[in-house]
Design a protein around this motif. Structure first.
Motif, mmCIF file in Angstrom:
data_model
loop_
_atom_site.group_PDB
_atom_site.id
_atom_site.type_symbol
_atom_site.label_atom_id
_atom_site.label_comp_id
_atom_site.label_asym_id
_atom_site.label_seq_id
_atom_site.Cartn_x
_atom_site.Cartn_y
_atom_site.Cartn_z
ATOM 1 N N ASN A 197 0.808 -1.220 0.000
ATOM 2 C CA ASN A 197 0.000 0.000 0.000
ATOM 3 C C ASN A 197 0.840 1.269 0.000
ATOM 4 O OD1 ASN A 197 -2.548 -1.221 0.027
ATOM 5 N ND2 ASN A 197 -2.367 -1.629 2.209
ATOM 6 N N THR A 213 -0.249 1.916 -5.318
ATOM 7 C CA THR A 213 -1.557 1.488 -4.836
ATOM 8 C C THR A 213 -1.715 0.009 -5.142
ATOM 9 O OG1 THR A 213 -2.387 3.650 -5.422
ATOM 10 C CG2 THR A 213 -4.021 1.950 -5.007
ATOM 11 N N SER A 214 -2.349 -0.721 -4.234
ATOM 12 C CA SER A 214 -2.615 -2.134 -4.498
ATOM 13 C C SER A 214 -4.089 -2.418 -4.254
ATOM 14 C CB SER A 214 -1.779 -3.029 -3.572
ATOM 15 O OG SER A 214 -0.423 -2.924 -3.871
ATOM 16 N N ASN A 215 -4.653 -3.290 -5.077
ATOM 17 C CA ASN A 215 -5.975 -3.844 -4.794
ATOM 18 C C ASN A 215 -5.761 -5.137 -4.048
ATOM 19 O OD1 ASN A 215 -7.701 -1.943 -6.267
ATOM 20 N ND2 ASN A 215 -6.593 -2.718 -8.053
ATOM 21 N N ARG A 251 -1.927 -4.787 -8.996
ATOM 22 C CA ARG A 251 -1.754 -3.345 -9.167
ATOM 23 C C ARG A 251 -2.794 -2.797 -10.141
ATOM 24 N NH1 ARG A 251 1.506 -1.046 -5.333
ATOM 25 N NH2 ARG A 251 3.397 -2.262 -4.989
ATOM 26 N N GLN A 269 -8.663 6.868 -14.221
ATOM 27 C CA GLN A 269 -8.709 5.997 -13.061
ATOM 28 C C GLN A 269 -10.161 5.701 -12.722
ATOM 29 O OE1 GLN A 269 -6.363 7.700 -9.918
ATOM 30 N NE2 GLN A 269 -4.496 7.648 -11.165
ATOM 31 N N GLU A 300 -9.392 -0.405 -7.689
ATOM 32 C CA GLU A 300 -8.886 0.698 -8.504
ATOM 33 C C GLU A 300 -8.318 0.155 -9.806
ATOM 34 O OE1 GLU A 300 -7.409 4.212 -7.398
ATOM 35 O OE2 GLU A 300 -7.497 3.935 -5.228
ATOM 36 N N THR A 306 -1.859 2.215 4.001
ATOM 37 C CA THR A 306 -2.748 3.344 3.728
ATOM 38 C C THR A 306 -3.029 4.141 4.985
ATOM 39 O OG1 THR A 306 -4.630 1.906 4.074
ATOM 40 C CG2 THR A 306 -3.929 2.223 1.808
#
Lengths: 264, 392, 309
Positions: free
Chosen positions: B236, B240-242, B289, B326, B338, B378
């Motif tokens: 994070n 950004t990571s899902n 990602r 995005q 995301e 985050t």
């Protein structure tokens, strides 16, 4: 050896502190003295007599009251006049600024005795009776510059955008001054007032020249150095010292508590 | 200082720092290879600056040793260490001009003819004509270059940079990043750079150590950290990571894949990309990602090739960034997936409310231990931002 | 606001007739200044003028004084009282140097090493102010009393031998010697040295110390190259605040000294208040003012901190 080198400055500083405090210790100790002669310079025996009767010497407490009275009026006068000058100097651009600044600085850059002597020259030439009023005039005069300096420093460090923000938020000039400028400048004004009070209360040289037959507390001490020093002088000196330290300590503790109560 | 010990790695062995009961840095082992550009990355208060100050000698470690090459410098005062620092506030001496600031270190070491070196150094940072100015007459970027010159002129074995670009605006920061990188390549000195800006760390450093709460979470090359984060914090904090909570269905044999399911969706990822050993029936955090994901309208699901990971959902938000768009997609596996899509051919049907299918190459999926908080990196960022706001 | 509309609008306020600030508003600063400045003009500047005129008068108390432009008074005053002048400058200078020497470590200690004791130490520096300085000065009579423990100790370590060789003391006495006067002056003005020193030291960013150490400066060099130069405003302010009042002081010389330690302040005081020779007293105080102003100006120029004022 290593320790000594590292803490040299601490040791030297504490020696200086001892030098500063030593006379106060002596004053305190000798307030419990019962001297044989007229002078309270050599230790005889322990006694509480002076503490029981601090006003037991003729004119001592009268002079103290007079000094307090003069100091209060001088503080009031110098603070009002000085704060006005400080605001004018910081917040307005006008032609004589440089000249005004120099005029304010001059009394601080002059040996007190020069001002004392010249004021006396004025009063003598104009045939003005020396006394309460001449002392007060003189004290307001030399305290004024210190108030200007203290208030100026505070107002200078104030963000001018604060006043702009106040005006942006519908405050008129008077409102802006009362609700924003004055509260922020208050610590500077208070510092100037405190300094004035201390300077006036403890002033000797200018007072000595311009007091005529009026006796302030420093004048009384000066006279007693010639005639004989009553122990009561030490009592009053000690009491003032303790009182001042207490007031400062209490103020600090309350301030610290208040800070803790509402973290920034 | 002495050329004999020139070279050598920075070796931190078990160093830690306590302030009373607060532990700023937990026992830490770290070797920074000679000549590398090394970044310590983390949010404010993570211990990165304390670590740097222990290398500089400005802070004495509570435990452990600091080594430079073969030399133990743990108890050496800063003025005896062949290490120089570029301070966050630059700490330029306000009473000296630029020339004297830069010459300071040389003069302290008893070098009398400093002119040539100082002139050269000022040329290197392109400040030759400012030699006789005072620091306050320079802009932030120029002051920063003086600070670098003042440190570099001593040819330290290691140059420490404590958030040196923090005070600069974005454009200048980009420029200085490249400039510092160029200087590092030119002089070949080990740079240790402390920063909270992950982009800065990745742009400049060849090795990044991500720090969190007084510990190093992961260490490696920027691409390695980005592609294979080992913890949710790193996943994070760097980009950004899902992250999708999933249960492991089966674990394939040698070189095989892991099959997982999350809210009905079947996903697949290589065993090699899991930071833990997945067990059938166990839990796994599956990460991908945002830029690896492709998005198509729901009615075009048939166009997706076989063997790709697929997730259905609905677009809830889209923002146009310029180079990309995005999307935030609400799906059963994760309420806020995301997705970044390059603006090559913009599909007018991809608007908020549209039902879509997301798909990506299983090779681009990574697996993390499910026993950690999904929000680690985050919240740290949010916490740091909150701190900044409070102090402002 | 559109870019094309900007230029004419920007030009408008530059035209004064359209937008003249009201006279009332322009006069605000002058109204603020008026009372205070008037006070200083009447009770500070005007007295100087009176003193100037007094200094060139001749006459006597009985017959009255007349302005006769008798500038010889200055010359006579100077030739008669130059020893007291020199002594004043010497004592004040010595006391100032001692204040700097003693005050610097304490100011440094409070600024950098005191930690949570800082406030207490500051209070202890300021607190003596609250006891009248005359009372505290009299206390030195007790401390330095003949045969007292302080004098005995100084005698034992041989300090008095050194000072009496220097002509600062006589025999086993400290009281009524130059040493006692300088000691009293130093004591009285020490806080005026410490406070500005502390203020300027406290302002120094400690990261500058770290930066200097990082650049190979030993602690002593850090002090010489960074700390001390950056504390110069405090040093200048402190020395001025000490030297100026000390040069005109007569309290310490009167209470702790003897006839041989009379300073120019004592002369002016007795001329004005006892002998009542006003012209000589006025001339002396003008000379003192001129000497101090010249010295201070040269000093500030040398120290290179003209922006201090």
């Amino acid at each position: 050896m290593q320790w000594l080198r590292r803490n040299l400055v601490v040791i030297a500083g504490l020696v200086t502190l001892a030098y500063l405090i030593l006379p106060n210790v002596v004053v305190t100790v000798f307030s419990f003295n019962n001297p044989t002669g007229r002078f309270n310079y050599a230790w005889q025996e322990f006694s509480l007599d002076a503490w029981k009767d601090p006003c037991g010497v003729a004119d001592l407490c009268d002079s103290l009251a007079l000094s307090l009275q003069i100091a209060l009026w001088a503080t009031l006068g110098a603070t009002v006049l000085g704060a006005m000058i400080a605001f004018a100097l910081v917040r307005y651009r006008f032609r004589a600024r440089g000249a005004v600044n120099s005029l304010i600085f001059m009394p601080m850059a002059m040996p007190e005795i020069v001002m004392a002597a010249s004021l006396l020259a004025l009063f003598l030439n104009m045939g003005i009776q020396l006394g309460f009023w001449t002392i007060l005039i003189a004290h307001i005069m030399f305290c004024l510059s210190f108030v200007v300096a203290a208030v100026k420093a505070r107002v200078l460090s104030m963000d001018p955008q604060l006043e702009e923000a106040a005006r942006d938020l519908y405050a008129g000039p008077a409102q802006t001054f009362l609700r924003v400028t004055l509260p922020i400048a208050a610590p500077g004004i208070a510092a100037g007032a405190l300094l004035s009070f201390a300077l006036s209360f403890d002033d000797f040289i200018i007072t000595n020249f311009n007091s005529g037959n009026t006796v302030t507390f420093p004048m009384f001490v000066w006279g007693s150095a010639q005639r004989g020093t009553p122990v009561q002088i030490n009592v009053i000196g000690t009491a003032m010292f303790v009182l001042a330290v207490l007031v400062v300590l209490v103020g600090q503790t309350v301030g610290a508590r208040r800070k803790k109560a509402q973290p920034e | 200082m002495t050329d004999k010990t020139e070279g050598g790695d920075v070796r931190l062995a078990g160093i830690s720092k306590h302030y009373g009961t607060f532990t700023a840095v937990h026992p830490l082992d770290l070797t920074i290879p000679q000549g590398s550009f090394f970044a310590l990355l983390g949010a404010s208060g993570c211990g990165k600056t304390t670590t740097l100050r222990m290398i500089a000698g400005l802070e004495e470690p509570s435990t452990g040793t600091v080594g430079l090459g073969d030399r133990d410098v743990t108890h050496l005062p800063p003025y005896k260490r062949p290490v120089n620092t570029v301070f966050q506030s630059y700490a330029l001496f306000p009473h000296m001009d630029i020339y004297e600031n830069v010459a300071f270190g040389l003069r302290r070491r008893g070098i009398t003819s400093v002119k040539k070196q100082v002139d050269e150094m000022l040329e290197l940072v392109q400040l030759g004509q400012f030699a006789r100015r005072k620091p306050h007459q320079l802009s932030g970027g120029q002051q920063q270059r003086v600070a670098v010159a003042r440190a570099l002129i001593n040819h330290p074995q290691v140059l420490l940079l404590d958030e040196p670009l923090g005070a600069l605006d974005l454009k200048l920061r980009r420029q200085m990043q490249l400039e510092l990188k160029r200087i590092q390549t030119e002089v070949g000195i080990t740079f240790v750079h402390v920063t909270h800006d992950q982009e800065e760390a990745m742009t400049m450093a060849d090795t990044v150590a991500v720090m969190n709460a007084g510990r190093v979470e992961q260490l490696g090359a920027p691409a390695e950290l980005y592609e294979n984060p080992r913890t949710t914090f790193v996943a994070n904090f760097l980009g950004t990571s899902n992250l999708i909570q999933a249960s492991v269905e089966s674990v394939g044999g040698a070189g095989g894949d892991v099959d997982v399911s999350a809210s009905g969706a079947k996903l697949r990822l290589p065993v090699a990309r899991c930071s833990t050993t997945p067990r059938a029936g166990g839990q796994l955090l599956v990460g991908v990602r945002p830029e690896k994901i492709s998005v198509v309208p729901a009615d075009e699901e048939h166009t997706i090739g076989a063997g790709r990971n697929k997730v259905t959902g609905r677009i809830v938000d889209s923002s146009f960034i310029g180079v990309s768009t995005q999307y935030v997609v609400d799906s059963a596996v994760c309420p806020e997936l995301e997705v970044y899509v390059q603006n090559i051919e913009r599909d007018g049907r991809l608007v908020p409310g549209a039902e879509v299918v997301l798909h990506w190459n299983p090779e681009h999926t990574f697996g993390l231990d499910a026993a950690q908080s999904m929000l680690a990196g985050t919240t740290a960022v949010a916490g740091a931002e909150q701190l900044v706001e409070e102090s402002a | 606001m559109s870019a094309t509309a900007a230029p004419p609008q920007a030009a408008a306020p530059a035209e004064p007739p359209a937008h003249k600030p009201s006279a009332r508003k322009r006069l605000v600063p002058y109204w603020l200044l008026l009372p205070g400045i008037l006070w200083l003009l009447v009770f500070f500047v005007l007295p100087m003028a009176y003193q100037a005129s007094t200094s060139v008068q001749t006459g006597s108390l009985e017959e009255g004084f007349q302005v006769t432009w008798h500038f010889r008074t200055y010359w006579d005053a100077l030739t008669e009282y130059y020893p007291q002048f020199l002594r004043s400058l010497l004592y004040a200078g010595t006391a100032t140097a001692l204040c700097l020497l003693l005050g610097y470590p304490l100011a440094y200690l409070i600024a950098f090493r005191a930690g949570r004791w800082r406030n207490l130490l500051l209070i202890l520096v300021i607190a003596p102010f609250f006891t009248s300085f005359l009372i505290r000065t009299l206390a030195w009579k007790t401390i330095l009393a003949d045969g007292g423990p302080v004098v005995a100790a100084l005698n034992t370590v041989g300090f008095l031998d050194v000072t009496s060789w220097l002509g600062l003391t006589e025999g086993d006495r400290v009281l009524a010697t130059p040493l006692a006067v300088v000691c009293g002056l130093t004591y009285n003005f020490l806080p005026f040295m410490i406070l500005p020193l502390y203020t300027s030291l406290e302002r120094i960013d400690t990261r500058l110390h770290e930066a200097a150490q990082d650049l190979y400066a030993r602690p002593a060099t850090v002090f010489r190259k960074v700390t001390f130069p950056l504390s110069m405003p405090g040093v200048v302010a402190g020395t001025l605040l000490t030297f100026i009042p000390a040069s005109g002081d007569y309290v310490n010389a009167e209470l702790l000294g003897s006839a041989d330690t009379r300073m120019i302040g004592n002369v002016i005081q007795s001329q004005y208040l006892r002998i009542l020779d006003y012209p000589t007293a006025a001339a002396l105080s003008f000379i003192l003012m001129a000497v101090v102003l010249v010295m201070v100006t040269i000093y500030i120029r040398r120290a290179g901190t003209e922006d201090l004022v």
